[in-house]
Design a protein around this motif. Structure first.
Motif, PDB file in Angstrom:
ATOM      1  N   ASN A  74      24.739  31.091  29.090  1.00  0.00           N
ATOM      2  CA  ASN A  74      23.396  30.926  29.653  1.00  0.00           C
ATOM      3  C   ASN A  74      22.455  32.041  29.227  1.00  0.00           C
ATOM      4  N   MET A  75      22.949  33.275  29.195  1.00  0.00           N
ATOM      5  CA  MET A  75      22.086  34.387  28.784  1.00  0.00           C
ATOM      6  C   MET A  75      21.649  34.228  27.334  1.00  0.00           C
ATOM      7  N   TYR A  76      22.606  33.953  26.457  1.00  0.00           N
ATOM      8  CA  TYR A  76      22.251  33.732  25.057  1.00  0.00           C
ATOM      9  C   TYR A  76      21.276  32.554  24.927  1.00  0.00           C
ATOM     10  N   SER A  77      21.566  31.470  25.628  1.00  0.00           N
ATOM     11  CA  SER A  77      20.763  30.251  25.500  1.00  0.00           C
ATOM     12  C   SER A  77      19.333  30.473  25.970  1.00  0.00           C
ATOM     13  N   GLU A  78      19.186  31.150  27.101  1.00  0.00           N
ATOM     14  CA  GLU A  78      17.837  31.340  27.631  1.00  0.00           C
ATOM     15  C   GLU A  78      17.019  32.267  26.748  1.00  0.00           C
ATOM     16  N   GLY A  79      17.667  33.251  26.141  1.00  0.00           N
ATOM     17  CA  GLY A  79      16.946  34.082  25.178  1.00  0.00           C
ATOM     18  C   GLY A  79      16.462  33.269  23.990  1.00  0.00           C
TER      19      GLY A  79
ATOM     20  N   LEU B  48      -3.008  24.422  25.327  1.00  0.00           N
ATOM     21  CA  LEU B  48      -1.856  25.020  25.982  1.00  0.00           C
ATOM     22  C   LEU B  48      -1.865  26.507  25.709  1.00  0.00           C
ATOM     23  N   LYS B  49      -1.654  27.280  26.762  1.00  0.00           N
ATOM     24  CA  LYS B  49      -1.619  28.724  26.601  1.00  0.00           C
ATOM     25  C   LYS B  49      -0.189  29.186  26.530  1.00  0.00           C
ATOM     26  N   ASN B  50       0.021  30.207  25.725  1.00  0.00           N
ATOM     27  CA  ASN B  50       1.373  30.740  25.604  1.00  0.00           C
ATOM     28  C   ASN B  50       1.841  31.269  26.945  1.00  0.00           C
ATOM     29  N   LYS B  51       3.046  30.930  27.314  1.00  0.00           N
ATOM     30  CA  LYS B  51       3.613  31.338  28.587  1.00  0.00           C
ATOM     31  C   LYS B  51       4.098  32.781  28.484  1.00  0.00           C
ATOM     32  N   LYS B  52       3.504  33.633  29.326  1.00  0.00           N
ATOM     33  CA  LYS B  52       3.881  35.032  29.274  1.00  0.00           C
ATOM     34  C   LYS B  52       5.133  35.296  30.071  1.00  0.00           C
ATOM     35  N   LYS B  53       5.926  36.073  29.515  1.00  0.00           N
ATOM     36  CA  LYS B  53       7.118  36.503  30.205  1.00  0.00           C
ATOM     37  C   LYS B  53       6.860  37.921  30.757  1.00  0.00           C
ATOM     38  N   THR B  54       6.641  37.715  31.627  1.00  0.00           N
ATOM     39  CA  THR B  54       6.501  39.085  32.111  1.00  0.00           C
ATOM     40  C   THR B  54       7.847  39.921  32.071  1.00  0.00           C
TER      41      THR B  54
ATOM     42  N   PHE C 244      17.971  41.375  25.650  1.00  0.00           N
ATOM     43  CA  PHE C 244      16.731  41.015  24.963  1.00  0.00           C
ATOM     44  C   PHE C 244      15.579  41.944  25.344  1.00  0.00           C
ATOM     45  N   GLN C 245      15.932  43.182  25.726  1.00  0.00           N
ATOM     46  CA  GLN C 245      14.946  44.201  26.080  1.00  0.00           C
ATOM     47  C   GLN C 245      14.109  43.790  27.285  1.00  0.00           C
ATOM     48  N   GLN C 246      14.719  43.051  28.201  1.00  0.00           N
ATOM     49  CA  GLN C 246      14.001  42.536  29.361  1.00  0.00           C
ATOM     50  C   GLN C 246      14.754  42.829  30.654  1.00  0.00           C
ATOM     51  N   VAL C 247      13.999  43.008  31.730  1.00  0.00           N
ATOM     52  CA  VAL C 247      14.543  43.003  33.079  1.00  0.00           C
ATOM     53  C   VAL C 247      14.039  41.730  33.749  1.00  0.00           C
ATOM     54  N   PRO C 248      14.746  41.264  34.808  1.00  0.00           N
ATOM     55  CA  PRO C 248      15.782  41.876  35.618  1.00  0.00           C
ATOM     56  C   PRO C 248      17.105  42.113  34.885  1.00  0.00           C
ATOM     57  N   LEU C 249      17.795  43.137  35.358  1.00  0.00           N
ATOM     58  CA  LEU C 249      19.163  43.415  34.948  1.00  0.00           C
ATOM     59  C   LEU C 249      20.005  43.522  36.211  1.00  0.00           C
TER      60      LEU C 249
ATOM     61  N   GLU D 226      23.989  44.427  37.286  1.00  0.00           N
ATOM     62  CA  GLU D 226      25.361  44.825  36.933  1.00  0.00           C
ATOM     63  C   GLU D 226      26.296  44.269  37.994  1.00  0.00           C
ATOM     64  N   MET D 227      27.252  43.471  37.543  1.00  0.00           N
ATOM     65  CA  MET D 227      28.080  42.738  38.498  1.00  0.00           C
ATOM     66  C   MET D 227      29.371  42.290  37.820  1.00  0.00           C
ATOM     67  N   ASP D 228      30.475  42.450  38.506  1.00  0.00           N
ATOM     68  CA  ASP D 228      31.774  41.985  37.993  1.00  0.00           C
ATOM     69  C   ASP D 228      32.060  42.509  36.590  1.00  0.00           C
ATOM     70  N   GLY D 229      31.648  43.757  36.334  1.00  0.00           N
ATOM     71  CA  GLY D 229      31.896  44.365  35.035  1.00  0.00           C
ATOM     72  C   GLY D 229      30.995  43.878  33.929  1.00  0.00           C
ATOM     73  N   MET D 230      29.960  43.136  34.268  1.00  0.00           N
ATOM     74  CA  MET D 230      29.030  42.598  33.265  1.00  0.00           C
ATOM     75  C   MET D 230      27.621  43.097  33.527  1.00  0.00           C
ATOM     76  N   LYS D 231      26.831  43.111  32.466  1.00  0.00           N
ATOM     77  CA  LYS D 231      25.402  43.402  32.559  1.00  0.00           C
ATOM     78  C   LYS D 231      24.661  42.092  32.326  1.00  0.00           C
ATOM     79  N   LEU D 232      24.116  41.533  33.382  1.00  0.00           N
ATOM     80  CA  LEU D 232      23.520  40.202  33.332  1.00  0.00           C
ATOM     81  C   LEU D 232      22.011  40.292  33.232  1.00  0.00           C
ATOM     82  N   ILE D 233      21.444  39.500  32.311  1.00  0.00           N
ATOM     83  CA  ILE D 233      19.992  39.375  32.196  1.00  0.00           C
ATOM     84  C   ILE D 233      19.646  37.888  32.188  1.00  0.00           C
ATOM     85  N   GLN D 234      18.350  37.586  32.131  1.00  0.00           N
ATOM     86  CA  GLN D 234      17.806  36.227  32.213  1.00  0.00           C
ATOM     87  C   GLN D 234      17.967  35.685  33.642  1.00  0.00           C
TER      88      GLN D 234
END
Length: 453
Positions: A93-98, A221-227, A283-288, A290-298
């Motif tokens: 999911n993290m790879y896919s959403e990036g 259509l305006k580009n969707k900002k990711k904050t 992907f140089q983004q937060v939220p981050l 840390e859980m179950d030994g993983m660093k989760l983003i997206q």
């Protein structure tokens, strides 16, 4: 149409193309109904087929599915391309959403009056933020996750081909990604999909942009900002600003699951850069988290992982796709509110949010809660948690917005009586207040943003 999958969309790529790719790799035949007129779109709306009045729409297994990521996850799970366990799934999911984020930047180019600056931004982000992640992941392994073909692999080959259409030599410094692409396009189903006459769509031209604009009656259509990294603990650790933003839904979900968590508040640019340099931000983004030994983003990947881990998802794929559709609609609506502090003139945006909430989103949940206590499967889920969060956010902006939605108001009342939620709504909890100027200034300084977004 028999048992075949039916796709409703424009005769072009857009958000449906990844779905076409995934069905192709799964070797599932599908039919397409192209939207050429406003009347065809309105018929889908009036027939109740579009939950949030949006396409893509996919008819499959007796269901009408919307929300691209929800559809992709359902197909990936159905056709065994979503990992062997929960940890594999969150990585996919993290790879896919990036990858979806990156491809969406390219998708909106036909609607941009001056795409040159956007092209430069996309190329820079692809080379500095996204492609290095996949180059590292593919140094050695044949596939991104778990040693077998997954949704993330399909999206990566699609994305690399899209990038090469815009920037011919972009993969020259990413040899592992280029080798991966070569292997993937030799898969017979993909090889056929890349041949003339297949159901793969060409890059969007003026006719595609014109069709989208006419069907949706839009002007443009305006580009969707990711904050400071702390040692791993048994508690999840949340890295974000001292405010709501995209982390607030994660706080809500952990609270409902009665999981204690710690927070590292980002107040300086140096803390953010340390996370980057430590390789904590894929992907140089937060939220981050840390859980179950993983660093989760997206955000959505994190929410799905937590929901599944703590039994707040579903018992089968059909319930899961319903939860995902409801959840993604709520996230879309809440993101409109999130970006208000970064808007120089929020009044028109507020009017638009109120109109969409009352006409597009809230009627869906009002109907779903006519009778049932919860949205899906007769039990508390991620979608319920997001709905109560969203309704409270809406009432902060529009105090009487729920007066015409009695089922939602009753649902909100039941949810706020759940002990964990009741405590979370009290002063002194980890729930964050509405964003103020201090929060805005902090985000802008840490991320080096330029306003307006």
């Amino acid at each position: 149409m028999g048992d075949r999958v039916v796709l409703h969309y424009f005769n072009g790529r857009g958000k449906m193309e990844s779905i076409r790719w995934l069905l192709t790799v799964a070797e599932v035949e599908f039919d397409e109904k192209f939207l050429d007129t406003r009347e065809e779109y309105l018929k889908l709306v009036n027939d109740g087929k579009l939950m949030f009045q949006q396409v893509p729409l996919v008819e499959i297994d007796g269901m009408k599915l919307i929300q691209t990521k929800a559809i992709l996850n359902y197909l990936a799970e159905k056709y065994n391309m979503h990992g062997k366990d929960l940890k594999d799934r969150v990585m996919i999911n993290m790879y896919s959403e990036g990858l979806i984020d990156l491809m969406e930047m390219i998708m909106v180019l036909p609607f941009n009056p001056d795409p040159t600056a956007k092209l430069e931004e996309i190329e820079k982000k692809a080379k500095e933020r996204y492609l290095p992640v996949f180059e590292k992941a593919l140094t050695g392994p044949v596939y991104l996750v778990g040693g077998k073909l997954s949704l993330a692999d399909v999206l990566l080959v699609e994305c690399t081909l899209m990038l090469e259409e815009k920037f011919a030599g972009i993969l020259k410094e990413f040899s592992a990604v280029k080798s991966f692409q070569g292997r993937m396009i030799r898969i017979p189903a993909i090889n056929r999909f890349l041949q003339p006459g297949s159901k793969r769509k060409p890059p969007p031209g003026e006719n595609y942009a014109k069709a989208v604009i006419e069907v949706f009656q839009i002007k443009a259509l305006k580009n969707k900002k990711k904050t400071a990294t702390t040692a791993m603990s048994e508690k999840p650790v949340l890295y974000y600003f001292n405010g709501r933003g995209k982390m607030e839904s994660i706080r809500w979900l952990l609270t409902v699951a009665e999981v204690e968590f710690d927070e590292v508040i980002l107040t300086t640019r140096e803390q953010y850069e340390k996370l980057l340099n430590d390789g904590a931000l894929m992907f140089q983004q937060v939220p981050l988290v840390e859980m179950d030994g993983m660093k989760l983003i997206q955000t959505k990947a994190i929410l799905n992982y937590i929901a599944e881990k703590y039994n707040l998802h579903a018992k089968d794929p059909k319930e899961r796709v319903m939860i995902n559709m409801y959840s993604e609609g709520l996230i879309d609506l809440m993101e409109m509110i999130m970006i208000l502090p970064f808007t120089p003139d929020p009044k028109p945006k507020l009017d638009n949010i109120q109109s969409k909430a009352k006409e597009r989103y809230l009627p869906v949940y009002e109907k779903a809660l006519t009778g049932p206590v919860y949205l899906v499967g007769g039990k508390l889920s991620l979608a319920d948690v997001l709905l109560v969060e969203c309704t409270l956010m809406l009432e902060e902006k529009f105090p009487d917005i729920l007066k015409d939605f009695p089922n939602i108001k009753s649902f909100q009342g039941r949810m706020t009586q759940i002990p964990a939620i009741s405590r979370f709504l009290q002063p002194g909890s980890k729930r964050k207040p509405p964003p103020d100027e201090k929060y805005l200034k902090n985000v802008v300084e840490v991320l080096n943003l330029k306003l307006p977004l």
